[in-house]
Design a protein around this motif. Structure first.
Motif, short mmCIF file in Angstrom:
data_model
loop_
_atom_site.label_atom_id
_atom_site.label_comp_id
_atom_site.label_asym_id
_atom_site.label_seq_id
_atom_site.Cartn_x
_atom_site.Cartn_y
_atom_site.Cartn_z
N ALA A 94 0.76 -1.25 0.08
CA ALA A 94 0.31 -0.05 0.06
C ALA A 94 0.78 1.34 -0.07
N ARG A 95 2.23 1.12 0.36
CA ARG A 95 2.88 2.27 0.51
C ARG A 95 3.76 2.64 -0.73
N MET A 146 -3.32 1.30 -5.21
CA MET A 146 -4.84 1.38 -4.64
C MET A 146 -5.05 0.08 -3.94
N CYS A 150 -7.58 -2.28 -2.03
CA CYS A 150 -9.09 -2.52 -1.39
C CYS A 150 -9.29 -3.73 -0.75
N MET A 194 -9.40 -3.84 7.87
CA MET A 194 -8.59 -2.66 8.19
C MET A 194 -8.11 -2.56 9.48
N LEU A 246 -4.09 -1.29 8.62
CA LEU A 246 -4.40 -0.62 7.30
C LEU A 246 -5.05 0.76 7.49
N LEU A 247 -5.76 0.66 8.64
CA LEU A 247 -6.61 2.17 8.96
C LEU A 247 -5.34 3.03 9.25
N LYS A 266 -3.89 4.04 6.12
CA LYS A 266 -4.77 5.02 5.32
C LYS A 266 -4.53 6.61 6.05
N ALA A 288 -1.79 6.34 2.69
CA ALA A 288 -1.70 5.22 1.87
C ALA A 288 -3.15 5.07 1.20
N ASP A 289 -3.18 5.08 -0.18
CA ASP A 289 -4.45 4.70 -1.04
C ASP A 289 -5.17 3.38 -0.60
N ILE A 290 -5.92 3.41 0.56
CA ILE A 290 -6.60 2.25 0.75
C ILE A 290 -8.20 2.44 0.85
N VAL A 291 -8.76 1.56 0.25
CA VAL A 291 -10.21 1.80 -0.08
C VAL A 291 -11.00 0.55 0.51
#
Ligand code: SF4
Lengths: 81, 386
Positions: B81-82, B87, B89, B95, B105-106, B109, B113-116
Motif C-alpha cells: 500500500a505504500r 490502490m 481495496c 482495516m 491498514l487504517l 490510510k 496510503a491509498d486504501i479503499v
C-alpha cells in the motif's frame, strides 16, 4: 464477515445481476454463482453475491417442526407457522 | 423480515431450550464447538448460553476469517500500500487488524496510503475500471463463502481485459482448519480441549455442501450438525447434537436444510476450481502453518496474483506477547482469561485479531458478554418488527 442474509429477488438485470430487497432496502447483487434464479425467489446474499437460493419449502418444514416442539413442551398453539 | 424473524421467536426458543434441558443426562457434560464467526456472534448476541443447561459448554473455534489472518499477511499488504502506484481495496473488517509495530491498514490510510474499504470485490473491479492508471489490488480474505466471489471477479477481469487488477489471496479452507484442530496435541491429549461435537458453518456449507464433514464423523468420531445463523437454528442444532452424543451416534446432520444440500453449490465450486489451487501451506493465526489449508491463484491467472506480480515477501511475525488469540482460536481459553481483555485490548483499539471483527470471540464477548446489557432479547416473531 460471515454474515449473509436472505433477500427477495425483485428484478433480474442483464450481466447476471439482480435487484434484491430486504426490509425495504434494495440493492444490486451478482447472480454469477447461482443458476436459474427467478424473480420472487429468495437468495442468500453475501458480499454482493447471491450464494445460494433459499428453499422456501424446506424453510417451512423447519418452522413446522418448531411449532411441533412448542406444542409438545406445552407452549400451546402452533403459532402461525 | 421474511425467513429471518420467524427464526428469532423467543417463545419457540424457550420451548427448544426446555427440550434440551429434558434431553441432557445428569452427570454428563457436553462440549460443543461452533466453528463459524456468524454462530459466535449469534450465540453472544442472543445470550444463548443462558438458555442452555450448565452442562452444555459452547466452545469457540477458529471460524472467523479476520481472526485467523496472521500479521505477516497484513504486513505484506501494508508494504504494498505504500507503493504510490497502488490502490489497495479490502473488506471493512480487515482495516483494523493489528499488524507489526501497532500498525494497521487504517493507520496506514490515515498516514496517506491509498486504501479503499469495499463491501464487495465487485466494488474493487469498479475502482480498477475508474482508475486505469493505477494498480488496484484486492486484499481477499475469507473462507469458502467469499472465495467464489473472488474467483468470479478474476474471471470477469480476464473476460473484460482489465489489466490493472490483482488479488492478494488469503482464502482459507474450513475442513483443513477443523482437521488441524482435531489433530493438534492439545485436543488429542486427555484433559486438553474436549470437543464432543461440532456446529457446522452455515454459509460455508451452502457452498461446499455437507459432504466434506462426513470425514470428521467417520474418521474422528465427532458428530456434526450444520446449522443456520438464527438463534432458533443454533438451539435446534445443539439439541440435535445432544441427542447424537447421548445415543453415541457420530453423523453429519443438516439443520439448515433451507440453504444447504449434501453437494453444495456446484457452480460456485467449479468457478473456484477454475481459478484457484491448493497452496502447499498457509500460516494461520493461532494454528501456525497448516498444510493444504488455503488456496492460491493458478499459474494461468498469475497476472492477477499480486504476490507474484509485485514479488511480495511474506515474513512470519510473532503475535503480541500477552495476546491469547492463539489459545482462544483453538478452544483452549475463553476471552476473559486474557489479561489484556477489556483493558489494553478493546474493539476500538484491538491488540489481537479476535477483538477486531464482531464475529471474533473477544469482540463478541466484549460487546455482549461483559456487562450483558447489549444482549438482544428474543421476542415473539409477530412483535419483532425490525
Ligand atoms: S483480548 Fe485482545 S489481546 Fe487478549 S486474546 Fe483477545 S484479541 Fe488477543
Amino acid at each position: 464477515m460471515c454474515l449473509a442474509l436472505p433477500m427477495r429477488v425483485e428484478r433480474i438485470l442483464p450481466d447476471e445481476l439482480a435487484v434484491v430487497e430486504m426490509g425495504g432496502v434494495q440493492k444490486t447483487v451478482s447472480l454469477a454463482l447461482v443458476d436459474g434464479v427467478a424473480e420472487g425467489d429468495y437468495v442468500i446474499v453475501h458480499v454482493g453475491f447471491a450464494l445460494t437460493r433459499l428453499d422456501a419449502v424446506e424453510a417451512h418444514k423447519t418452522l413446522a417442526l418448531f411449532a411441533q416442539i412448542a406444542q409438545a413442551t406445552g407452549e400451546g398453539g402452533g403459532g402461525e407457522a | 423480515m421474511k425467513f429471518i424473524d420467524e427464526f428469532r421467536d423467543g417463545r419457540i426458543a424457550a420451548s427448544v431450550a426446555r427440550s434440551i434441558h429434558g434431553e441432557v443426562m445428569a452427570g454428563r457434560t457436553y462440549h460443543i464447538m461452533e466453528f463459524c464467526g456468524g454462530h459466535t456472534h449469534a450465540i453472544a448476541r442472543y445470550g444463548l448460553p443462558e438458555l442452555l443447561p450448565a452442562s452444555i459448554r459452547l466452545v469457540h473455534g477458529p471460524g472467523c476469517p479476520v481472526c485467523v489472518l496472521p500479521i505477516s499477511r497484513i504486513d505484506a499488504a501494508l508494504a504494498l500500500a505504500r507503493d504510490a502506484r497502488v490502490m489497495l481495496c479490502t473488506y471493512a473488517d480487515v482495516m483494523r487488524v493489528p499488524a507489526s509495530r501497532r500498525q494497521s491498514l487504517l493507520t496506514a490510510k490515515a498516514a496517506g496510503a491509498d486504501i479503499v474499504m469495499v463491501y464487495s470485490v465487485r466494488d474493487a473491479l469498479s475502482v480498477a475500471r475508474a482508475h486505469p492508471e493505477r494498480e488496484v489490488v484486492f486484499f481477499a480474505i475469507g473462507f469458502e463463502t467469499t472465495t467464489p466471489p473472488t474467483a468470479a471477479a478474476i474471471l470477469e477481469a480476464e473476460r473484460t481485459g482489465l489489466k490493472n487488477f490483482s488479488v492478494i489471496c488469503n482464502h482459507v479452507l474450513t475442513p483443513s482448519a477443523i482437521q488441524s484442530l482435531l489433530d493438534s496435541p492439545e485436543v488429542r491429549r486427555v484433559g486438553g480441549v474436549r470437543i464432543d461435537g461440532f456446529i457446522g458453518p452455515s454459509h460455508v456449507s451452502t457452498v461446499i455442501g455437507s459432504r466434506p464433514y462426513e470425514f470428521f464423523a467417520t474418521e474422528y468420531e465427532k458428530p456434526v450438525v450444520i446449522a443456520g445463523f438464527e438463534p432458533l437454528d443454533v438451539l435446534q442444532a445443539v439439541w440435535m447434537l445432544v441427542r447424537q452424543i447421548n445415543e453415541g451416534r457420530c453423523e453429519v446432520e443438516n439443520q439448515f436444510t433451507r440453504a444447504v444440500t449434501r453437494e453444495g453449490n456446484r457452480k460456485a465450486q467449479a468457478l473456484v476450481g477454475q481459478v484457484f489451487e491448493l497452496a502447499r501451506t498457509f500460516e494461520w493465526r493461532g494454528l501456525g502453518e497448516v498444510p493444504y489449508s488455503a488456496l492460491r491463484i493458478q499459474g494461468r491467472y498469475a497476472r492477477f496474483d499480486a504476490e507474484r506480480r509485485f514479488g511480495l515477501a511474506i515474513k512470519s511475525v510473532p503475535d503480541h506477547k500477552g495476546c491469547e488469540c492463539g489459545a482462544i482460536l483453538r478452544g483452549l481459553k475463553q476471552p476473559q482469561e486474557c489479561r489484556l481483555f477489556g483493558t489494553a485490548c478493546v474493539p476500538d483499539n484491538p491488540l489481537g485479531s479476535c477483538m477486531v471483527s464482531s464475529e471474533g470471540a473477544c469482540a463478541a464477548h466484549y460487546a455482549y458478554g461483559r456487562y450483558r446489557r447489549d444482549v438482544v432479547p428474543l421476542q415473539h416473531a409477530s412483535r419483532s418488527a425490525s
